[in-house]
Write an enzyme that holds these catalytic residues in place. Structure first.
Site, PDB file in Angstrom:
ATOM      1  N   TYR A   1     -14.660  -0.455  -6.097  1.00 49.77           N
ATOM      2  CA  TYR A   1     -13.982  -0.622  -4.964  1.00 49.77           C
ATOM      3  C   TYR A   1     -14.796  -0.931  -3.852  1.00 49.77           C
ATOM      4  O   TYR A   1     -15.932  -1.128  -4.109  1.00 49.77           O
ATOM      5  CB  TYR A   1     -13.423   0.644  -4.761  1.00 49.77           C
TER       6      TYR A   1
ATOM      7  N   GLY B   1     -24.065   7.307   2.094  1.00 51.72           N
ATOM      8  CA  GLY B   1     -23.576   7.170   0.804  1.00 51.72           C
ATOM      9  C   GLY B   1     -22.164   7.555   0.296  1.00 51.72           C
ATOM     10  O   GLY B   1     -21.596   7.852   1.300  1.00 51.72           O
ATOM     11  N   LYS B   2     -21.891   7.785  -0.845  1.00 54.22           N
ATOM     12  CA  LYS B   2     -20.536   8.041  -1.174  1.00 54.22           C
ATOM     13  C   LYS B   2     -20.039   9.245  -0.631  1.00 54.22           C
ATOM     14  O   LYS B   2     -18.889   9.496  -0.282  1.00 54.22           O
ATOM     15  CB  LYS B   2     -20.498   8.206  -2.696  1.00 54.22           C
ATOM     16  N   ARG B   3     -21.242  10.258  -0.726  1.00 54.78           N
ATOM     17  CA  ARG B   3     -20.636  11.682  -0.204  1.00 54.78           C
ATOM     18  C   ARG B   3     -20.322  11.824   1.285  1.00 54.78           C
ATOM     19  O   ARG B   3     -19.587  12.359   1.977  1.00 54.78           O
ATOM     20  CB  ARG B   3     -21.624  12.662  -0.444  1.00 54.78           C
ATOM     21  N   ASP B   4     -20.978  10.592   2.160  1.00 54.64           N
ATOM     22  CA  ASP B   4     -20.665  10.808   3.482  1.00 54.64           C
ATOM     23  C   ASP B   4     -19.414   9.881   3.981  1.00 54.64           C
ATOM     24  O   ASP B   4     -19.233   9.551   5.215  1.00 54.64           O
ATOM     25  CB  ASP B   4     -22.048  10.302   4.302  1.00 54.64           C
TER      26      ASP B   4
END
Ligand code: GLU
Length: 483
Positions: free
Chosen positions: A13, A244-247
């Site tokens: 994505y 990053g993905k988590r943020d």
């Protein structure tokens, strides 16, 4: 004619960083009346993720980032998928071979690995050009093809980053065509940008380190490079590392599912690293097109501040006209042909359009995201179960005993009960509530919050008179009496 491109690889994505690159490239083109191209860089077959192309296209459409040429719509430089342009890369590769500027790499991957390990052991940086074969074999496309570089220092200009320098040490014989017959990104994008007449390369900071090598290749091809405009990284909320993905570096379509609206997303993404030099924070896409210039893109990392996104979203929700907002709450967006979420809660889903629209009218100002809809609306459609825990956790209300709370609610029911149906309007309700405040010798954060809870059992709700009007006299009195 200004021509920019967004050139994602179909490896999953696109997150906000990728979308920002696309948006800025789109804005540069639109601002100048030029063209914006979508090109799919699908030459790394190992990293390809199925469905990515459709997903990328859907994300761009959802945000209103319309491209003029692309894999699904064609255009004067079609095809727009690199895997369909292999002959072009081969043609240019052969030119380089003929000019003595490219050669077949005779080593096996294990041998290259060994050379690299040896260099590491002796504490030297590994450079392929130190091991350039004296008599390379004839390139038969089964070996990787490498650029025969011409190491030198470079100074170049970047429209965002300014003047940049790199020493000859960074120049190496990089791979142009891999042994699987596909070109590398390093080679393919340069050929495509040339053939597609791209004037500005707008991309992420991670490509700066390779730019000297690209400059070396442009020279070998005897072509003038386009303008480089490098976007700074997007940093996490605290600004101390790359997002990053988590943020929040999640799929942009997730934000739509989470109840963010297109205008807010575009506004927010544009504001990461760009401003127009004034205090203005809310921009429509048309304003962005009119005002966007690369010289106002900042050089340092832009912070991804999700609270700011939520604030912008609430501002945009307030601005939308009711019909438009209503359509979006049902998952019918004007820019996404297929439905996203229906954001109403279970009781709201069963209500009529008319009932839902009435509710939306009074809660529009309080929605931070469309996902707040059930919390703010379910109690209009169905009588909520009392939840005294909410009152016990409320700083002001917990100062009162349960008996005192119940007594206040009873006083409210009695007082409001005296107001008949004809006078059940905002003005009379407000007057009555004010009188009640005096009669009970209470304070708004106590009395009015308590009544709010008794009517909605929700953490937040619209103004009391509006809530009571929409609930109606009977329902209001019933809920007050029941609590
Ligand atoms: N295919 C590259 C990527 O997805 C694009 C970089 C560029 O814009 O040139 O990172």
């Amino acid at each position: 004619m200004i021509r920019t491109r967004f050139a994602p690889s179909p490896t999953g994505y696109i997150h906000v960083g990728g979308i920002r690159t696309a948006l800025f490239a789109f804005l540069v083109a639109r601002n100048a009346g030029g063209k914006f191209v979508l090109r799919l860089e699908d030459t790394d077959k190992k990293r390809e993720v199925e469905g990515s192309e459709a997903h990328i296209i859907r994300s761009l459409r959802a945000l209103g980032i319309e491209y003029d040429e692309g894999p699904d719509i064609g255009g004067p430089f079609a095809p727009y998928r690199q895997s369909e342009r292999l002959d072009n890369y081969k043609k240019w590769a052969e030119k380089l071979v003929a000019a003595g500027r490219a050669y077949a790499d005779p080593y096996t991957p294990e041998e290259v690995q060994k050379l690299r390990a040896d260099a590491e052991e002796s504490g030297k940086p590994f450079r392929f050009r130190d091991h350039r074969p004296e008599n390379p074999p004839v390139w038969d496309e089964s070996q990787p093809l490498r650029l025969k570089s011409d190491p030198k220092d470079y100074a170049w200009h970047d429209a965002v980053m300014g003047n940049l320098l790199a020493g000859a040490d960074s120049i190496d014989d990089f791979i142009l065509i891999k042994s699987d017959g596909y070109p590398t990104y390093n080679f393919a994008h340069i050929i495509d940008d040339l053939e597609m007449e791209i004037t500005h390369i707008i991309r992420g900071q991670e490509f700066i380190a390779s730019t000297p090598n690209y400059l070396n290749l442009y020279e070998a091809l005897e072509i003038t490079p386009p303008i480089f405009a490098t976007m700074p990284h997007i940093l996490n909320e605290t600004g101390n590392k790359k997002l990053g993905k988590r943020d929040g570096a999640k799929d942009v379509l997730e934000y739509f599912r989470d109840g963010f609206v297109q205008e807010a997303m575009v506004n927010f993404i544009a504001s990461m690293g760009w401003n127009d030099g004034t205090e203005q924070e809310i921009f429509t896409i048309e304003e962005l097109i009119a005002k966007f210039t690369l010289d106002r893109v900042g050089r340092s990392g832009a912070r991804f501040d999700e609270k700011r996104l939520v604030w912008m979203n609430s501002q945009w929700i307030k601005k939308l006209d009711l019909d438009d907002l209503y359509a979006r709450t049902l998952g019918k967006s004007q820019t996404l042909s297929d439905a996203l979420n229906n954001f109403w809660g279970p009781a709201g889903q069963n209500a009529s359009d008319d009932e839902r629209r009435k509710v939306l009218t009074i809660i529009q100002d309080r929605l931070k995201t469309l996902a707040d809809l059930p919390t703010l609306s379910e109690y209009f459609f169905t009588r909520p179960e009392p939840n005294w825990g909410m009152i016990d956790e409320n700083k002001q209300l917990k100062k009162l005993t349960r008996d005192e709370q119940i007594e206040l609610l009873k006083a409210a029911a009695d007082k409001l009960g005296k107001l008949d149906a004809e006078n059940w309007n905002a003005e009379e309700l407000q007057n009555t509530l004010n009188e009640l405040l005096i009669e009970t010798d209470s304070k708004p954060p106590i009395l009015f919050s308590l009544i709010r809870y008794a009517l909605t059992w929700a953490p937040f709700s619209p103004g009391l008179p509006e809530t009571m009007m929409l609930l109606g006299r009977d329902e209001t009195l019933t809920r007050l009496a029941q609590s």
